[in-house]
Motif scaffolding. Structure first.
Motif, PDB file in Angstrom:
ATOM      1  N   ASP A  15       6.360  -1.691  -5.258  1.00 53.41           N
ATOM      2  CA  ASP A  15       6.998  -0.533  -5.974  1.00 53.41           C
ATOM      3  C   ASP A  15       8.536  -0.873  -5.853  1.00 53.41           C
ATOM      4  N   PRO A  16       9.225  -0.915  -6.239  1.00 48.64           N
ATOM      5  CA  PRO A  16      10.437  -0.763  -5.914  1.00 48.64           C
ATOM      6  C   PRO A  16      10.858   0.273  -5.644  1.00 48.64           C
ATOM      7  N   SER A  17      10.725   1.403  -5.858  1.00 49.64           N
ATOM      8  CA  SER A  17      11.059   2.859  -5.662  1.00 49.64           C
ATOM      9  C   SER A  17      10.503   3.378  -3.890  1.00 49.64           C
ATOM     10  N   ALA A  18       9.368   3.005  -4.166  1.00 50.76           N
ATOM     11  CA  ALA A  18       8.960   2.789  -2.937  1.00 50.76           C
ATOM     12  C   ALA A  18       9.857   2.837  -1.606  1.00 50.76           C
ATOM     13  N   TYR A  19      11.352   1.954  -1.899  1.00 44.33           N
ATOM     14  CA  TYR A  19      12.328   1.438  -0.486  1.00 44.33           C
ATOM     15  C   TYR A  19      12.963   2.424  -0.757  1.00 44.33           C
ATOM     16  N   ASP A  21      12.720   5.420  -0.846  1.00 38.47           N
ATOM     17  CA  ASP A  21      12.420   6.788  -0.041  1.00 38.47           C
ATOM     18  C   ASP A  21      10.903   6.459   1.365  1.00 38.47           C
ATOM     19  N   GLU A  22      10.293   7.143   1.802  1.00 42.28           N
ATOM     20  CA  GLU A  22       9.509   7.245   2.900  1.00 42.28           C
ATOM     21  C   GLU A  22       8.868   6.318   2.784  1.00 42.28           C
ATOM     22  N   ARG A  23       7.438   6.549   1.391  1.00 46.20           N
ATOM     23  CA  ARG A  23       6.740   5.826   1.256  1.00 46.20           C
ATOM     24  C   ARG A  23       6.225   5.071   1.734  1.00 46.20           C
ATOM     25  N   ILE A  24       7.217   3.675   1.292  1.00 44.49           N
ATOM     26  CA  ILE A  24       7.846   1.809   2.114  1.00 44.49           C
ATOM     27  C   ILE A  24       7.131   2.141   3.978  1.00 44.49           C
ATOM     28  N   HIS A  25       8.297   3.256   4.565  1.00 44.91           N
ATOM     29  CA  HIS A  25       7.781   3.263   5.914  1.00 44.91           C
ATOM     30  C   HIS A  25       6.522   3.724   6.888  1.00 44.91           C
ATOM     31  N   ASP A  26       5.880   4.911   5.526  1.00 40.99           N
ATOM     32  CA  ASP A  26       3.954   4.862   5.904  1.00 40.99           C
ATOM     33  C   ASP A  26       3.450   3.495   6.147  1.00 40.99           C
ATOM     34  N   ALA A  27       3.967   3.246   4.295  1.00 38.05           N
ATOM     35  CA  ALA A  27       3.342   1.954   4.492  1.00 38.05           C
ATOM     36  C   ALA A  27       3.075   1.252   5.671  1.00 38.05           C
ATOM     37  N   TYR A  28       4.145   1.132   6.081  1.00 36.63           N
ATOM     38  CA  TYR A  28       4.590  -0.120   6.954  1.00 36.63           C
ATOM     39  C   TYR A  28       3.877   0.199   8.153  1.00 36.63           C
ATOM     40  N   ALA A  29       4.313   1.349   8.941  1.00 37.26           N
ATOM     41  CA  ALA A  29       3.704   2.033  10.082  1.00 37.26           C
ATOM     42  C   ALA A  29       2.054   1.779  10.152  1.00 37.26           C
ATOM     43  N   TRP A  30       1.586   2.177   8.375  1.00 43.69           N
ATOM     44  CA  TRP A  30      -0.176   1.876   8.677  1.00 43.69           C
ATOM     45  C   TRP A  30      -0.341   0.761   8.639  1.00 43.69           C
ATOM     46  N   LEU A  31       0.295  -0.510   8.242  1.00 43.12           N
ATOM     47  CA  LEU A  31      -0.150  -2.051   8.411  1.00 43.12           C
ATOM     48  C   LEU A  31      -0.222  -2.087   9.643  1.00 43.12           C
ATOM     49  N   ARG A  32       1.365  -1.580  10.346  1.00 43.84           N
ATOM     50  CA  ARG A  32       1.327  -1.942  11.649  1.00 43.84           C
ATOM     51  C   ARG A  32       0.301  -1.615  12.452  1.00 43.84           C
ATOM     52  N   ALA A  33      -0.676  -0.459  12.747  1.00 38.99           N
ATOM     53  CA  ALA A  33      -1.480  -0.145  13.719  1.00 38.99           C
ATOM     54  C   ALA A  33      -3.240  -0.740  12.905  1.00 38.99           C
ATOM     55  N   ASN A  34      -2.539  -0.890  11.546  1.00 38.32           N
ATOM     56  CA  ASN A  34      -3.918  -1.003  11.226  1.00 38.32           C
ATOM     57  C   ASN A  34      -5.185  -2.182  11.028  1.00 38.32           C
ATOM     58  N   ASN A  35      -3.212  -3.112  10.163  1.00 37.49           N
ATOM     59  CA  ASN A  35      -3.612  -4.528   9.419  1.00 37.49           C
ATOM     60  C   ASN A  35      -2.539  -5.375   9.337  1.00 37.49           C
ATOM     61  N   GLN A 409      16.259   0.950  -5.821  1.00 41.64           N
ATOM     62  CA  GLN A 409      15.049   0.161  -5.820  1.00 41.64           C
ATOM     63  C   GLN A 409      15.026  -0.375  -5.450  1.00 41.64           C
ATOM     64  N   SER A 410      14.368  -1.821  -3.990  1.00 41.65           N
ATOM     65  CA  SER A 410      14.414  -3.106  -4.725  1.00 41.65           C
ATOM     66  C   SER A 410      14.091  -3.385  -3.208  1.00 41.65           C
ATOM     67  N   TRP A 411      12.146  -4.557  -3.143  1.00 44.16           N
ATOM     68  CA  TRP A 411      12.377  -5.087  -1.705  1.00 44.16           C
ATOM     69  C   TRP A 411      12.918  -5.428  -1.584  1.00 44.16           C
ATOM     70  N   PHE A 412      14.355  -6.228  -1.779  1.00 46.41           N
ATOM     71  CA  PHE A 412      14.568  -7.139  -1.009  1.00 46.41           C
ATOM     72  C   PHE A 412      16.151  -6.643  -0.686  1.00 46.41           C
ATOM     73  N   VAL A 413      16.853  -6.117  -1.133  1.00 46.98           N
ATOM     74  CA  VAL A 413      18.369  -5.798   0.361  1.00 46.98           C
ATOM     75  C   VAL A 413      18.303  -4.211  -1.331  1.00 46.98           C
ATOM     76  N   ASN A 414      17.937  -3.393  -0.238  1.00 46.84           N
ATOM     77  CA  ASN A 414      17.996  -2.030  -0.004  1.00 46.84           C
ATOM     78  C   ASN A 414      18.820  -1.409   0.488  1.00 46.84           C
ATOM     79  N   GLY A 415      19.500  -0.236  -0.080  1.00 42.32           N
ATOM     80  CA  GLY A 415      20.591   0.224   0.782  1.00 42.32           C
ATOM     81  C   GLY A 415      21.032   2.261  -0.134  1.00 42.32           C
ATOM     82  N   PRO A 416      21.727   2.845   0.654  1.00 42.76           N
ATOM     83  CA  PRO A 416      22.240   3.883  -0.437  1.00 42.76           C
ATOM     84  C   PRO A 416      22.930   3.245  -1.563  1.00 42.76           C
TER      85      PRO A 416
END
Length: 426
Positions: A15-19, A21-35, A409-416
């Motif tokens: 989901d490009p929009s997840a990048y 906001d903080e949703r992508i970091h929430d997803a990453y944190a869950w993955l690092r801890a669980n899978n 909104q991009s899962w490749f290159v993303n910033g302000p």
């Protein structure tokens, strides 16, 4: 542990929009801890492994024979986009640049410009880059104490630097910016809407339009190459245009790929890190005071801004043979997503990873990648950022947000995407 990533997490990854906001970091944190090495399956995409730990990203980046860049797309693509590109180019890649190459080609092509981007060569550019930075700061000082820093400063400065090194006419600045946005902004804003309309067209029409776009910037770069072959100059365009590989002049497609990667990757990622660092200065007033009091801290600030922003969020690799990695059975041809932004927030490597800190020594950020494919322009990027912040911080009395910062909104290159600021200068 099941290899399958929960559907909600997998959908967040695509989901490009997840990048934005903080949703992508929430997803990453869950993955690092669980899978930390799980398999994502999302309709419309080929399945892919998701690599979220710092150590695993480094290890895959070391093993270039086992994990290739060139066999499949190096960026995550929907199946429909992958099929379109293959029909147009006959390969998995829109252009063929260093990023899409493996040995034996990659080291040969990388060697063509390696000296231009070495620390010693980059250091010789310092006076010219500082002059450009001062021009930008002088222009910012005339903006009446408020601006969209991303649009009015951060986008233009690195582009000006890379165009100067490449030897592209400054009159073409708008065209070069559009090229960057067309390539890196495919999932964001107006470009995303254009792509959705393109996908709705009949297949032969959409392929025709994409092919026309590819032909347009190929013509543009090959016009430059033709000029440099006839009239070589002391610039990077002349090096690329006259490059010889295995006794033969570089092909038009590979010259175009080289021009494209230098012009785009050398610009967009640096712009994002510059804006990301400036956003932190605006949000943490005591940080500006600390850097003004001790400018020797600016290189550490730059390194942390690069980690904090992590402009390149993901890159894809594919396995060249069946293997076992981190307890998973990876099959030949499997696609792997290296999540650099996750690695740069890995709790196993960085104390308090969600804090911006100047005391990370060493700062093991991997925003530039690692191994044979580490970003060839990393020394130039650091120099550009250090010089700009030296010039800015010396003159800034204050800086603060002047509205909401929005991200691309991009899962490749993303910033302000926008960074409205108010400021005072001395």
């Amino acid at each position: 542990m099941s290899e399958a990533i929960p559907d909600s997490i997998a959908r967040t990854l695509v989901d490009p929009s997840a990048y934005a906001d903080e949703r992508i970091h929430d997803a990453y944190a869950w993955l690092r801890a669980n899978n930390p090495l799980g398999r994502a399956e999302v309709p419309g995409f080929d399945p892919f492994w998701v690599v979220t730990r710092h150590a695993d990203i480094l290890e895959i980046s070391r093993q270039n024979a086992l994990f290739h860049n060139g066999d499949r797309s190096t960026t995550l693509l929907r199946q429909v986009d992958d099929a379109r590109i293959r029909k147009i180019t006959g390969t998995p890649h829109f252009v063929r640049s260093l990023v899409q190459m493996d040995a034996p080609d990659h080291p040969k092509y990388r060697a063509l410009t390696f000296k231009w981007f070495s620390p010693g060569s980059v250091k010789q550019l310092e006076a010219d880059i500082r002059a450009l930075a001062r021009q930008e700061v002088d222009r910012m000082a005339m903006m009446g104490g408020a601006c969209d820093f991303m649009a009015e400063v951060a986008l233009g400065y690195p582009l000006h630097v890379i165009m100067t090194i490449l030897g592209v006419p400054m009159a073409d600045k708008a065209r070069m910016l559009k090229l960057t946005q067309d390539i890196f902004g495919a999932q964001d804003g107006e470009q995303a809407e254009k792509n959705r309309k393109l996908e709705a067209l009949p297949g032969f029409i959409s392929r025709f339009l994409v092919k026309a776009f590819l032909a347009d910037f190929t013509r543009y770069f090959m016009k430059i190459a033709k000029d440099r072959r006839a009239n070589p100059q002391d610039d990077l365009a002349s090096v690329i245009a006259n490059a010889v590989i295995d006794g033969k002049l570089i092909s038009d497609r590979e010259a175009t790929g080289y021009f494209t990667i230098v012009a785009t990757a050398g610009h967009d990622t640096t712009s994002s890190s510059l804006a990301g660092g400036m956003a932190v200065l605006a949000q943490v007033p005591e940080l500006l005071a600390r850097l003004k009091a001790d400018p020797t801290l600016i290189p550490a600030f730059v390194e942390e801004a690069i980690r904090w922003t992590s402009p390149v969020k993901t890159f894809m690799r594919s396995a060249t043979e069946d293997t076992e990695f981190a307890g998973r059975r990876i099959a030949k041809g499997d696609w792997l997503m290296l999540c650099y932004a996750s690695g740069n927030r890995d709790e196993a490597v960085f104390d308090d990873p969600f804090a911006f800190r100047l005391d990370r020594k060493p700062n093991k950020q991997l925003a530039f990648g690692y191994g044979a494919h580490v970003c060839i322009g990393q020394h130039l990027a650091r120099l550009e950022l250090r010089i700009m912040f030296e010039e800015l911080i010396a003159r800034l009395d204050s800086v603060a947000p002047d509205g909401a910062m929005r991200f691309t909104q991009s899962w490749f290159v993303n910033g302000p995407r926008t960074l409205p600021l108010r400021f005072t200068f001395s």
